[in-house]
Design a protein around this motif. Sequence first.
Motif, mmCIF file in Angstrom:
data_model
loop_
_atom_site.group_PDB
_atom_site.id
_atom_site.type_symbol
_atom_site.label_atom_id
_atom_site.label_comp_id
_atom_site.label_asym_id
_atom_site.label_seq_id
_atom_site.Cartn_x
_atom_site.Cartn_y
_atom_site.Cartn_z
ATOM 1 N N MET A 1 2.389 110.517 -22.995
ATOM 2 C CA MET A 1 2.707 109.191 -23.523
ATOM 3 C C MET A 1 3.316 108.347 -22.410
ATOM 4 O O MET A 1 4.218 108.783 -21.719
ATOM 5 N N THR A 2 2.784 107.112 -22.235
ATOM 6 C CA THR A 2 3.307 106.204 -21.223
ATOM 7 C C THR A 2 4.497 105.444 -21.783
ATOM 8 O O THR A 2 4.489 104.983 -22.918
ATOM 9 N N ALA A 3 5.509 105.294 -20.965
ATOM 10 C CA ALA A 3 6.678 104.505 -21.327
ATOM 11 C C ALA A 3 6.740 103.275 -20.427
ATOM 12 O O ALA A 3 6.521 103.376 -19.213
ATOM 13 N N PHE A 4 7.028 102.137 -21.016
ATOM 14 C CA PHE A 4 7.129 100.885 -20.284
ATOM 15 C C PHE A 4 8.582 100.434 -20.245
ATOM 16 O O PHE A 4 9.226 100.297 -21.291
ATOM 17 N N VAL A 5 9.084 100.187 -19.046
ATOM 18 C CA VAL A 5 10.382 99.551 -18.861
ATOM 19 C C VAL A 5 10.099 98.099 -18.497
ATOM 20 O O VAL A 5 9.444 97.813 -17.487
ATOM 21 N N LEU A 6 10.573 97.179 -19.332
ATOM 22 C CA LEU A 6 10.233 95.771 -19.227
ATOM 23 C C LEU A 6 11.454 94.993 -18.745
ATOM 24 O O LEU A 6 12.466 94.908 -19.448
ATOM 25 N N VAL A 7 11.361 94.431 -17.565
ATOM 26 C CA VAL A 7 12.519 93.799 -16.924
ATOM 27 C C VAL A 7 12.379 92.283 -17.023
ATOM 28 O O VAL A 7 11.383 91.710 -16.562
ATOM 29 N N PRO A 8 13.368 91.603 -17.593
ATOM 30 C CA PRO A 8 13.295 90.145 -17.752
ATOM 31 C C PRO A 8 13.630 89.414 -16.462
ATOM 32 O O PRO A 8 14.221 89.975 -15.533
ATOM 33 N N GLY A 9 13.272 88.145 -16.409
ATOM 34 C CA GLY A 9 13.580 87.323 -15.256
ATOM 35 C C GLY A 9 14.955 86.687 -15.345
ATOM 36 O O GLY A 9 15.770 87.002 -16.228
ATOM 37 N N THR A 10 15.212 85.778 -14.441
ATOM 38 C CA THR A 10 16.516 85.130 -14.319
ATOM 39 C C THR A 10 16.942 84.459 -15.623
ATOM 40 O O THR A 10 16.135 83.802 -16.277
ATOM 41 N N HIS A 11 18.204 84.660 -15.987
ATOM 42 C CA HIS A 11 18.870 84.041 -17.139
ATOM 43 C C HIS A 11 18.406 84.581 -18.492
ATOM 44 O O HIS A 11 18.950 84.173 -19.513
ATOM 45 N N TYR B 1 10.705 99.854 -23.527
ATOM 46 C CA TYR B 1 12.147 99.699 -23.360
ATOM 47 C C TYR B 1 12.433 98.343 -22.692
ATOM 48 O O TYR B 1 12.481 98.249 -21.466
ATOM 49 N N PRO B 2 12.612 97.285 -23.484
ATOM 50 C CA PRO B 2 13.017 96.008 -22.905
ATOM 51 C C PRO B 2 14.442 96.118 -22.362
ATOM 52 O O PRO B 2 15.356 96.534 -23.081
ATOM 53 N N ALA B 3 14.624 95.794 -21.117
ATOM 54 C CA ALA B 3 15.932 95.949 -20.476
ATOM 55 C C ALA B 3 16.726 94.647 -20.561
ATOM 56 O O ALA B 3 16.181 93.568 -20.357
#
Length: 502
Positions: free
Chosen positions: A1-11, A32-34
């Motif tokens: 199973m693939t896991a996605f770590v989702l990194v947001p941008g500035t602010h 996993y939205p960080a």
Amino acid sequence: MTAFVLVPGTHTGGWIWEDVAARLRESGAQAYPATLTGLGDRRHLAGPGTDLETHIEDLVQLIDHVDAPEVVIAGHGGGIVAALGAAGRRPERIARIVYVDTPVAQDGDPALALVPDRTLRERLTQSAGASGGDRRVSAPLLDEWHRFGSVAGVPVEALARLDLLSAPQPPATLTQPFRLPETLAGLPTTGVLCTANGSSIAMLQAVVGFGDPRFQALTDPRVGFFELDTGHWPMLSCPDELADVLLRAAAGEGHRLTATVDEKPAHLRPFLLDVPERPRERVGRVDLHLPDGDGPWPAVVLVHGGPVPADARPTPRDWPTLVGYARYVAGLGAVGGTVDHRLHDLSDYGRAAEDVAEAVELVRSDPRVDGERVALWYFSGGGLLSADLLPAPPPWLRCLAATYPVLAPLPNWGLADSRFRPAHMVRGAGQLPIVLTRVGLERPEIAATVEEFLTAAEDCGANVEVIDVPLGHHAFETIDHTEQAREAVERAVRSVLGHLRD
């Protein structure tokens, strides 16, 4: 199973990825939205020592707690810097790094270097420098989010939520220089290009074709690309499509760029017309292709596009397209001038404009040239340089021509407040003859600028002649050797020279 770590941008925070994460989970993946320290619902955790290293450690801890053999880490905007830092700490866990509409981070650059809009970048830099102790860098106002990137496609309610939930940024997370980890070498990567923000696969392929060594790594078979027809915020404008692209990227899909080692790149292929050579003189950055006789003759100054790498060889004034046009007009009784201006980077438009102005004066002052009968002809990204002459055309400018031009800065070029906006400046052109060659197979992001220009020209009654090449590509003169393309070149040259002789 693939896991996605989702990194947001500035602010922003993990909340910006909610819809994408939901769709990934529906497909059977983990998501996993960080939310990084100091942002989103973790804004209260930041202190004077919160910096880029803090954000990298946030993501390292998240990766360590993901119960999956493979992690795909995706970074949006400035978030890619922390994402790369974390991937470099845990390369054995990373299956792929995904750049979501963000440029490649360079070693030593802070996250602020990735903000495209120069005015906003300078303001944020000043704000971060003045932020002592626990003071934060304020988020943009509602009508300023487009300065981070095009908001095309973002619903009104989503834009309002972006404005509501955005948080002031801890300054050192923006200004701390980033050192690119050597452990990233060899990790597969994917770029998600948002065409409404000014990025496209075709544009990248053209840049690779110039031979700039900085971009040759993009031809590595482990590097793939996808396009989304939207602005800079695909997680808000088209979450379903973005989730699908992330799944396909994890599976190793994506367009591969091709190296041009075994064939000439498009801009160095032969000109579509067999034009006889003319006497040519080189003066500084300018080449003069001369007619027969003694003159004085009218002149056409040909302005190349770009940006073009400083070490590109041959330089633009020796490219087949510019040489072809210059020889053609010289054979018909006008001096054809080609100029090497220094548009090597998007920040160089001011310097390039100075180079072009100097070249025009050099051509006009030549005793063999009738300095009161001159045309300027702009190509591709050089089209923005026409903005200097449109508001108040000088009397010696008898015609302005533009072929597959960029006529408004693309959203991610960071030139929103610059003077280089022909689509705005055309309102002052009066009855200056403008000959515009438009290709039917233009890149959508460039075609939009042409339509913006033509709409403004129609509104103000500007004197524009449009020559269409329905099946023509950008830079068609060395790509489309068709009768339709040849007729378009001949018609454009006849029109320009006709205005010089009127």
